[in-house]
Every structure is written in structure tokens, then in C-alpha cells.
Design an enzyme around this catalytic site. Structure first.
Site, mmCIF file in Angstrom:
data_model
loop_
_atom_site.group_PDB
_atom_site.id
_atom_site.type_symbol
_atom_site.label_atom_id
_atom_site.label_comp_id
_atom_site.label_asym_id
_atom_site.label_seq_id
_atom_site.Cartn_x
_atom_site.Cartn_y
_atom_site.Cartn_z
ATOM 1 N N LYS A 70 -4.421 -4.162 1.022
ATOM 2 C CA LYS A 70 -5.203 -4.171 -0.229
ATOM 3 C C LYS A 70 -6.188 -5.354 -0.201
ATOM 4 O O LYS A 70 -6.212 -6.207 -1.091
ATOM 5 C CB LYS A 70 -4.293 -4.229 -1.446
ATOM 6 C CG LYS A 70 -3.264 -3.108 -1.480
ATOM 7 C CD LYS A 70 -3.397 -2.259 -2.699
ATOM 8 C CE LYS A 70 -2.596 -0.977 -2.718
ATOM 9 N NZ LYS A 70 -1.497 -0.769 -1.805
ATOM 10 N N ASP A 73 -11.225 -9.892 -0.710
ATOM 11 C CA ASP A 73 -11.691 -11.274 -0.623
ATOM 12 C C ASP A 73 -13.208 -11.304 -0.385
ATOM 13 O O ASP A 73 -13.874 -10.267 -0.435
ATOM 14 C CB ASP A 73 -10.921 -11.995 0.503
ATOM 15 C CG ASP A 73 -10.633 -13.452 0.174
ATOM 16 O OD1 ASP A 73 -11.580 -14.167 -0.218
ATOM 17 O OD2 ASP A 73 -9.473 -13.873 0.326
ATOM 18 N N THR A 77 -13.790 -13.572 4.849
ATOM 19 C CA THR A 77 -12.327 -13.497 4.928
ATOM 20 C C THR A 77 -11.888 -12.054 5.140
ATOM 21 O O THR A 77 -10.964 -11.787 5.924
ATOM 22 C CB THR A 77 -11.692 -14.092 3.647
ATOM 23 O OG1 THR A 77 -12.287 -15.364 3.406
ATOM 24 C CG2 THR A 77 -10.197 -14.252 3.794
ATOM 25 N N SER A 122 -2.381 4.436 -8.856
ATOM 26 C CA SER A 122 -1.506 5.522 -9.314
ATOM 27 C C SER A 122 -0.524 5.110 -10.406
ATOM 28 O O SER A 122 0.098 5.961 -11.019
ATOM 29 C CB SER A 122 -0.724 6.075 -8.120
ATOM 30 O OG SER A 122 0.038 5.047 -7.523
ATOM 31 N N GLY A 175 1.634 8.338 -4.785
ATOM 32 C CA GLY A 175 2.169 8.634 -6.115
ATOM 33 C C GLY A 175 3.034 9.878 -6.114
ATOM 34 O O GLY A 175 3.509 10.316 -7.159
ATOM 35 N N GLY A 177 6.380 11.930 -5.548
ATOM 36 C CA GLY A 177 7.827 11.674 -5.497
ATOM 37 C C GLY A 177 8.244 10.602 -6.472
ATOM 38 O O GLY A 177 8.276 10.841 -7.681
ATOM 39 N N GLN A 179 6.897 8.132 -7.902
ATOM 40 C CA GLN A 179 6.014 7.832 -9.042
ATOM 41 C C GLN A 179 5.737 9.070 -9.905
ATOM 42 O O GLN A 179 4.977 9.012 -10.872
ATOM 43 C CB GLN A 179 4.692 7.243 -8.548
ATOM 44 C CG GLN A 179 4.849 5.896 -7.830
ATOM 45 C CD GLN A 179 3.511 5.325 -7.392
ATOM 46 O OE1 GLN A 179 2.583 5.199 -8.179
ATOM 47 N NE2 GLN A 179 3.393 4.996 -6.117
ATOM 48 N N ARG A 198 9.078 6.076 -0.917
ATOM 49 C CA ARG A 198 10.490 6.130 -1.297
ATOM 50 C C ARG A 198 11.109 7.524 -1.190
ATOM 51 O O ARG A 198 12.288 7.644 -0.850
ATOM 52 C CB ARG A 198 10.653 5.584 -2.728
ATOM 53 C CG ARG A 198 10.546 4.072 -2.789
ATOM 54 C CD ARG A 198 10.344 3.577 -4.208
ATOM 55 N NE ARG A 198 9.001 3.872 -4.695
ATOM 56 C CZ ARG A 198 8.563 3.560 -5.910
ATOM 57 N NH1 ARG A 198 9.383 2.968 -6.773
ATOM 58 N NH2 ARG A 198 7.322 3.840 -6.273
HETATM 59 O O1 3DU Z 1 5.707 5.330 -4.510
HETATM 60 P P1 3DU Z 1 6.025 5.391 -3.030
HETATM 61 O O2 3DU Z 1 7.326 4.758 -2.662
HETATM 62 O O3 3DU Z 1 5.857 6.783 -2.491
HETATM 63 O O4 3DU Z 1 4.945 4.476 -2.263
HETATM 64 C C1 3DU Z 1 3.564 4.582 -2.485
HETATM 65 C C2 3DU Z 1 2.826 3.675 -1.552
HETATM 66 O O5 3DU Z 1 1.426 3.766 -1.783
HETATM 67 C C3 3DU Z 1 3.173 2.208 -1.660
HETATM 68 O O6 3DU Z 1 3.090 1.660 -0.346
HETATM 69 C C4 3DU Z 1 2.100 1.623 -2.533
HETATM 70 O O7 3DU Z 1 1.847 0.277 -2.243
HETATM 71 C C5 3DU Z 1 0.910 2.491 -2.163
HETATM 72 N N1 3DU Z 1 -0.084 2.674 -3.225
HETATM 73 C C6 3DU Z 1 0.241 3.189 -4.417
HETATM 74 O O8 3DU Z 1 1.416 3.534 -4.678
HETATM 75 C C7 3DU Z 1 -0.756 3.375 -5.408
HETATM 76 C C8 3DU Z 1 -2.024 3.079 -5.153
HETATM 77 O O9 3DU Z 1 -2.957 3.300 -6.068
HETATM 78 C C9 3DU Z 1 -2.333 2.571 -3.913
HETATM 79 C C10 3DU Z 1 -1.344 2.386 -2.979
#
Ligand code: 3DU
Length: 221
Positions: A70, A73, A77, A122, A175, A177, A179, A198
Site C-alpha cells: 500500500k 509516499d 521513496t 472494501s 472483500g 468471503g 468481508q 481468510r
Molecule cells: O479479507 P481477506 O482476508 O480476504 O483479505 C483481503 C486482503 O485484501 C487483505 O490482504 C487486505 O489487506 C487486502 N485489501 C483489502 O481487503 C481491501 C482493500 O481495499 C485493499 C486491500
């Protein structure tokens, strides 16, 4: 499957594994379990801080690695960060766009185009800051020469709207599962890949979970 900068992730399963585990053993176990069902592995701060950055090169031997730092900067950098990630074998990086066009272009130059720019995130808090400027962030990704954007599977209607702005750039969509988003909804809305963490690595049987998602992907495209 492996490619160096300038190539494209093979769009086969349309799933990117978010490997947010915090031990090397778990990382290798989950990659082994999911490898036939994912096109790339996304590695970010949890795993890199827990295990060290060598994990990028180790996983990049067998799978495309997207480094999700993410990045946000000043241009110099950003360039230094992206150079280190690419040197370790990353195929692409994820960067924030709110830092402006010069910072995003520094990433694009250092990664030879292999950059995904975050738009609307998300999670619920995304409504405060990233959602209101998401269209502009998507337009910036396009004008800066990025490979694509990150857009929320939790709000598939936004994927469809952002698609209109970016044309044929790629959309990778987290997002699904844990989320609450659905793979099929994100793909039907225009995502090229779903990002899943996850729901795979916390599943009792990560291989079965990855396979079930790959089957859902096949049914929805
Ligand atoms: O919710 P999960 O465990 O399926 O992981 C989602 C991944 O995507 C996690 O690495 C998080 O840092 C990344 N991510 C978001 O969840 C949402 C975003 O807007 C950007 C990245």
C-alpha cells in the site's frame, strides 16, 4: 505461471491468494494447498514483517507475487520501495493513488507498469476518505499507465462504475468471503480477479476452500 515485469499474470483461475499469515511454515503450507487454484499470491506487511522479505523471492519461484505494501509516499521513496520489491521477484505492486500523479508515476516507472492503484477500499471506513475520490483515483491509475486498480467486492456496483472509467485496465477485487463479498458478484460486475485471504487460509481445509472458490469462478464467468 511465473513472469518477470512486463508480462501478465496468467488469467486462469482468476483468484489471487492474500497470504496474510505470520509464519513461514503457514505461508508455504497455504501456498502448496491453494497453488492449483490461484493465479498469484499477494504478500503484504503481516507476512513480510513476521518472516522477512526473503519470503517474496521464495514464493516468487513458483507463483506470481503481488507485493501489497500500500505504497503511499513521495515519488523518490515510492521508487525505492518498488525497486526493492521488484528486485526480490515481485511481479506487481499495489500503491495508493491519493499521493498524486507524480508519486503513482514513480511506482509505474519503477515497476515497468506493473502497478495496481487502490481506489475505494472494501472496508466500512472506506466511505470516509477513499470512496468519495475513488473515481478520480481510477482515472489517475489510467493516466499514469498503471496495470489496473483494486476495487471492492463488498460493493460490486462500484466495480461496474469504476470499470467505465478505466476501460481495459485490470480490476483486482478484495472483500470476498470474510468481508462479506461474493466472488460471483464481483466477477459479474467486471472484476478480472478476486483477492481472497481468510476464506482460504483460515479454512479447515484450505485446498478444498480454494477449489470451491475456483468452481464458483468457473460458474460465474
Ligand atoms: O479479507 P481477506 O482476508 O480476504 O483479505 C483481503 C486482503 O485484501 C487483505 O490482504 C487486505 O489487506 C487486502 N485489501 C483489502 O481487503 C481491501 C482493500 O481495499 C485493499 C486491500
Amino acid at each position: 505461471m511465473h513472469f518477470s515485469a512486463g508480462h501478465r499474470m496468467q488469467k486462469k483461475n482468476r483468484i489471487i491468494l492474500a497470504l496474510d499469515v505470520t509464519s513461514r511454515a503457514d505461508a508455504l503450507r497455504v501456498v502448496e494447498a491453494a497453488k492449483d487454484y490461484v493465479d498469484a499470491v499477494k504478500i503484504g506487511w503481516p507476512l513480510i514483517l513476521a518472516v522477512g522479505p526473503d519470503i517474496i523471492s521464495e514464493i516468487a519461484k513458483n507463483k506470481d507475487v503481488i507485493c501489497d505494501m500500500k505504497i503511499a509516499d513521495i515519488p523518490n521513496t515510492n521508487r525505492l520501495i518498488v525497486e526493492q520489491a521488484m528486485k526480490r521477484g515481485a511481479s506487481a505492486v499495489i500503491a495508493h493513488g491519493f499521493t498524486g500523479d507524480d508519486s503513482v508515476k514513480a511506482c509505474v516507472d519503477a515497476a515497468k507498469g506493473q502497478v495496481f492503484v487502490l481506489t475505494e477500499m472494501s472496508h466500512p471506513g472506506a466511505r470516509q476518505f477513499t470512496a468519495p475520490v475513488a473515481d478520480k483515483l481510477a482515472a489517475l491509475a489510467k493516466s499514469a499507465g498503471a496495470r489496473g486498480i483494486v476495487a471492492p467486492a463488498t460493493r460490486p456496483e462500484r466495480i461496474a462504475e469504476l470499470r467505465k472509467i478505466i476501460g481495459n485496465l485490470e480490476i483486482i477485487s478484495p472483500g470476498v468471503g470474510a468481508q462479506g463479498g461474493k466472488a460471483s458478484d464481483a466477477l459479474k460486475a467486471g472484476a478480472d480477479y478476486i483477492i481472497v485471504g481468510r476464506a482460504i487460509y483460515e479454512a479447515p481445509d484450505p485446498k478444498a476452500a480454494a477449489k470451491a472458490l475456483a468452481d464458483e469462478v468457473k460458474r460465474s464467468i
